[in-house]
Scaffold this motif. Structure first.
Motif, PDB file in Angstrom:
ATOM      1  N   THR A  91       0.804  -1.223   0.000  1.00 59.86           N
ATOM      2  CA  THR A  91       0.000   0.000   0.000  1.00 59.86           C
ATOM      3  C   THR A  91       0.835   1.269   0.000  1.00 59.86           C
ATOM      4  O   THR A  91       0.293   2.355  -0.113  1.00 59.86           O
ATOM      5  CB  THR A  91      -0.900   0.036   1.245  1.00 59.86           C
ATOM      6  N   GLN A 151       4.530  -0.819   3.496  1.00 59.88           N
ATOM      7  CA  GLN A 151       3.186  -1.037   4.054  1.00 59.88           C
ATOM      8  C   GLN A 151       2.503  -2.158   3.286  1.00 59.88           C
ATOM      9  O   GLN A 151       2.625  -2.248   2.069  1.00 59.88           O
ATOM     10  CB  GLN A 151       2.338   0.229   3.932  1.00 59.88           C
ATOM     11  N   LEU A 209      -5.969   3.408   2.008  1.00 60.37           N
ATOM     12  CA  LEU A 209      -5.081   3.717   3.135  1.00 60.37           C
ATOM     13  C   LEU A 209      -3.879   4.536   2.669  1.00 60.37           C
ATOM     14  O   LEU A 209      -3.457   5.494   3.329  1.00 60.37           O
ATOM     15  CB  LEU A 209      -4.610   2.422   3.809  1.00 60.37           C
ATOM     16  N   THR A 210      -3.333   4.167   1.503  1.00 56.38           N
ATOM     17  CA  THR A 210      -2.205   4.921   0.944  1.00 56.38           C
ATOM     18  C   THR A 210      -2.603   6.382   0.726  1.00 56.38           C
ATOM     19  O   THR A 210      -1.872   7.307   1.086  1.00 56.38           O
ATOM     20  CB  THR A 210      -1.774   4.300  -0.395  1.00 56.38           C
ATOM     21  N   MET A 268      -2.918   8.283   3.933  1.00 60.93           N
ATOM     22  CA  MET A 268      -1.626   8.588   4.550  1.00 60.93           C
ATOM     23  C   MET A 268      -0.860   9.623   3.740  1.00 60.93           C
ATOM     24  O   MET A 268      -0.120  10.429   4.295  1.00 60.93           O
ATOM     25  CB  MET A 268      -0.833   7.296   4.741  1.00 60.93           C
ATOM     26  N   THR A 311      -1.969   9.311   9.919  1.00 57.19           N
ATOM     27  CA  THR A 311      -1.144   8.177  10.345  1.00 57.19           C
ATOM     28  C   THR A 311      -1.868   6.903   9.914  1.00 57.19           C
ATOM     29  O   THR A 311      -3.047   6.937   9.539  1.00 57.19           O
ATOM     30  CB  THR A 311      -0.980   8.142  11.876  1.00 57.19           C
ATOM     31  N   LEU A 312      -1.177   5.776   9.990  1.00 54.37           N
ATOM     32  CA  LEU A 312      -1.830   4.520   9.640  1.00 54.37           C
ATOM     33  C   LEU A 312      -3.038   4.278  10.551  1.00 54.37           C
ATOM     34  O   LEU A 312      -4.099   3.851  10.093  1.00 54.37           O
ATOM     35  CB  LEU A 312      -0.843   3.358   9.732  1.00 54.37           C
ATOM     36  N   ALA A 349      -5.809   6.436   9.399  1.00 54.28           N
ATOM     37  CA  ALA A 349      -6.336   5.933   8.129  1.00 54.28           C
ATOM     38  C   ALA A 349      -7.246   4.731   8.372  1.00 54.28           C
ATOM     39  O   ALA A 349      -8.312   4.609   7.745  1.00 54.28           O
ATOM     40  CB  ALA A 349      -5.195   5.555   7.199  1.00 54.28           C
ATOM     41  N   VAL A 392      -2.676  -5.216   8.863  1.00 56.93           N
ATOM     42  CA  VAL A 392      -1.744  -4.374   8.121  1.00 56.93           C
ATOM     43  C   VAL A 392      -0.360  -4.457   8.745  1.00 56.93           C
ATOM     44  O   VAL A 392      -0.208  -4.702   9.940  1.00 56.93           O
ATOM     45  CB  VAL A 392      -2.201  -2.891   8.088  1.00 56.93           C
ATOM     46  N   THR A 396       3.534  -2.429   8.849  1.00 51.11           N
ATOM     47  CA  THR A 396       4.420  -1.324   8.499  1.00 51.11           C
ATOM     48  C   THR A 396       5.831  -1.765   8.868  1.00 51.11           C
ATOM     49  O   THR A 396       6.022  -2.842   9.425  1.00 51.11           O
ATOM     50  CB  THR A 396       4.091  -0.028   9.262  1.00 51.11           C
TER      51      THR A 396
END
Lengths: 309, 225
Positions: free
Chosen positions: A167, A171, A209-210, A213, A218-219, A222, A238, A240
Motif C-alpha cells: 500500500t 506497508q 489507506l495509501t 496517509m 497516520t496509519l 487511516a 496491516v 508497516t
C-alpha cells in the motif's frame, strides 16, 4: 472466506523461526483459502539499500538481465536475489518508490509486488503448502510477517489478485471479507491520482489507506477513517516497517483470534492457526473488538491500543 | 473414564464414537485431549454422557446437543452449542460469535465473555454468560432466557419475540422493539434458578429485564394480510 495469519515478534530469539512459524500457520488456514496464498515478511533492513520485490511469469528470461536494466534508472549498484517466480532487487536507498513506477519501461512483463526498505511480498496461485514451498518461506527470518490464504469472491484467481497488497513504502494489507463500494471508491481514488492495478476489492482498500496517509493521516487514523468510508465485510491486518495493526468492520462476522505473550503478538482467522506457536497455552487469547483499531510497534509497550491514533 | 486423543485418532472417529453411545451406555465419562481448535467437536450427541474437552475448540463445538453435558476447558470458536435441544454445555473461557444460536433447549454456560450475536434466534435455550456479550445478542430471539452478568453490546434483543433477557451491567443500546421491562417476583425466582444452574453467585436483584415491546410487524394485527 479467506484465511489470515500474522505474527509480530517481540523476542528477537524467535526471528530466525519467523518464516517457519508463519508457514505452519498459513498451511493450517488452507481450508479457508485454497486458491492462492501470499506472505509479507519484514526483515533485514539496510541503511544503504532499499528493496523492490518483483514477479514474472517467465523469470528465467526476465530476471537474467534485470539488474543491469534497472541500474541506469536508480543510478547505483543493483543486486538481484531470486526466489522462484519472484526476485528482490536491492537498489540504492531511497530509489525504490521511483523504480516501482519506472520498471515497466525497461521490463514490461515484470510486475512489482512490493517496495520499501524492509518489506518483501511473495504470492502466487496454488495451495498454501505449495506456494510456501516454492518460495521456501520456512527459511525466512524477520521481525514480523503477515500471510493470507485466498478464496476469491470479488475478482479473478491470479497472482495480482492474491494478497498481501503493498500500500505504500513498507506497508502491506491483507483482507478477509468483501467490499461492496469498491468500484465507486476505485474511481474516486483514481481521480485523486492513486495507482490501482486490478479490479480486486482489497487493492482498493489498500489504495485507500495509501491515499489517506499521503494526505497526512497516520496509519492508525487511516484505519479509523476506513471504518466510515469502506462498505462491506472486512478484517484487515496491516504491516508497516515497525508495526502491526488489526481492524474489523462494525458487524464483525469474519472470524478473528489474537494471542499475546512476552515473545509475540499473533493473529489468526481461527484459533487452530495459532496452536503450534511456542507458549500458546499460557498466552492471553482474545477476539478483537469490532470497529476498534489495534496496533503494535517495536519499542512501545506491548499492549493493544484500542482506538489508537 | 474414556480418553480420546483427537490429534491421534481423528474427528470423524470421535463423533461417531460419541454418537454411538445409547441411553443405557456404561461409558458415561469421556475426556477429549488435543482439541487444538478443531471444528465440530462432540456434535450431534444424544446420550446422558459427560464429555470434557481439554483445550480450546473451533467452529460449532457441541452443536445439536441432546442430553449430553459437554464441558470445554478452554475457549470456544464460532457457533458453540448451535441448535442445542437439551443437555448442558459449559465453556470455561470465552465464546466467539453466535454462541447458542437457534438453541431449542438445554443450558449453555459461558464463564468468560461471549462475542457478537450470542443467542441469535434462540428458541428455548437458557444461556448464562458470566462476562459480557457482544453486539446483536439475542437478535430475533423467540423463546428461552439469556442471562448476562456483565455488560451487553449494541442492539441487544433486536427484533425480539418472546425470550427474556437479564443483564446485570450496562446495555450499550437496545435493538428495535426491545425494551426494559419490570422485574416481577416470578422473574427474580426464575433468574435465581438460572444463576444457580450457571454456577454464578450474582444476586438476581442486581439485574434488569429486557424483552419485546410487541410493536413490530408480526405482533400488529393491523399488519396482517
Amino acid at each position: 472466506m479467506c484465511g489470515i495469519v500474522g505474527l509480530f515478534l517481540k523476542d528477537k530469539s524467535l526471528e530466525p523461526q519467523l518464516g517457519a512459524l508463519l508457514t505452519d500457520m498459513l498451511i493450517t488456514m488452507t481450508d479457508r483459502g485454497p486458491d492462492s496464498a501470499g506472505i509479507a515478511i519484514y526483515g533485514d533492513p539496510s541503511p544503504t539499500t532499499s528493496k523492490v520485490t518483483v514477479q514474472s511469469e517467465n523469470p528465467d528470461r526476465d530476471f537474467a538481465d534485470l539488474a543491469e536494466k534497472v541500474q541506469p534508472l536508480v543510478g547505483g549498484p543493483v543486486s538481484l536475489s531470486r526466489r522462484d517466480t519472484h526476485a528482490v532487487l536491492h537498489v540504492p536507498h531511497g530509489t525504490a518508490e521511483a523504480l516501482r513506477r519506472q520498471l515497466k519501461d525497461v521490463a514490461s512483463d515484470v510486475r512489482v509486488m512490493s517496495f520499501g526498505d524492509s518489506l518483501e511480498i511473495y504470492k502466487e496461485v496454488g495451495l498454501p503448502r505449495d506456494v510456501a514451498a516454492r518460495f521456501d518461506i520456512a527459511s525466512m527470518t524477520g521481525t514480523h510477517g503477515i500471510g493470507h490464504t485466498r478464496m476469491a469472491t470479488e475478482s479473478a484467481v491470479t497472482t495480482l489478485g492474491a494478497h498481501p497488497f503493498n500500500t505504500g513504502s513498507d506497508q502491506c494489507l491483507v483482507h478477509n471479507g468483501s467490499l461492496s463500494n469498491h468500484n465507486s471508491l476505485r474511481r474516486k481514488l483514481r481521480r485523486e491520482g492513486i495507482h490501482i492495478e486490478t479490479l480486486n476489492d482489497t487493492e482498493v482498500a489498500a489504495a485507500y489507506l495509501t491515499w489517506k496517509m499521503q494526505t497526512g493521516a497516520t496509519l492508525g487514523e487511516a484505519l479509523e477513517k476506513s471504518l466510515e468510508d469502506l462498505d462491506g465485510f472486512f478484517n484487515f491486518v496491516v504491516g508497516t516497517r515497525d508495526g502491526f495493526g488489526v481492524v474489523r468492520d462494525p458487524i464483525a462476522c469474519k472470524p478473528a483470534v489474537m494471542a499475546e505473550t512476552d515473545q509475540y503478538v499473533a493473529f489468526g482467522s481461527e484459533y487452530r492457526a495459532l496452536v503450534n506457536l511456542p507458549g500458546i497455552e499460557q498466552a492471553r487469547v482474545w477476539e478483537p473488538e469490532p470497529a476498534t483499531v489495534y496496533f503494535w510497534t517495536h519499542g512501545d509497550t506491548a499492549t493493544p491500543t484500542g482506538k489508537a491514533a | 473414564m474414556q480418553t480420546y486423543d483427537l490429534a491421534a485418532d481423528g474427528l470423524r472417529g470421535l463423533n461417531a464414537t460419541l454418537q454411538a453411545q445409547s441411553d443405557e451406555t456404561n461409558q458415561t465419562e469421556w475426556t477429549i485431549v488435543n482439541p487444538r481448535g478443531s471444528h465440530a467437536i462432540a456434535v450431534g450427541l444424544d446420550a446422558p454422557i459427560e464429555v470434557k474437552v481439554m483445550g480450546s475448540t473451533g467452529y460449532y463445538c457441541a452443536g445439536m446437543n441432546k442430553q449430553a453435558t459437554v464441558h470445554v476447558h478452554g475457549s470456544a470458536g464460532p457457533g458453540v452449542a448451535e441448535n442445542m435441544m437439551s443437555g448442558t454445555v459449559v465453556i470455561d473461557g470465552d465464546a466467539s460469535q453466535y454462541a447458542g444460536a437457534t438453541g431449542h433447549g438445554g443450558t449453555l454456560v459461558i464463564k468468560g465473555n461471549a462475542s457478537s450475536r450470542c443467542g441469535i434466534s434462540m428458541k428455548g435455550i437458557d444461556i448464562v454468560v458470566h462476562g459480557n456479550v457482544g453486539h446483536m445478542s439475542a437478535f430475533m430471539a423467540q423463546s428461552g432466557n439469556l442471562v448476562v452478568c456483565g455488560d451487553a453490546g449494541d442492539a441487544l434483543g433486536d427484533s425480539i419475540y418472546e425470550a427474556r433477557l437479564f443483564v446485570r451491567g450496562s446495555v450499550k443500546s437496545l435493538g428495535a422493539d426491545c425494551i426494559e421491562k419490570e422485574m416481577r417476583p416470578e422473574h427474580i425466582e426464575l433468574l435465581r434458578d438460572l444463576l444457580a444452574r450457571g454456577g454464578c453467585d450474582a444476586k438476581p436483584e442486581e439485574f434488569k429485564r429486557y424483552g419485546s415491546a410487541r410493536q413490530l410487524y408480526n405482533f400488529k394485527v393491523d399488519n396482517a394480510y
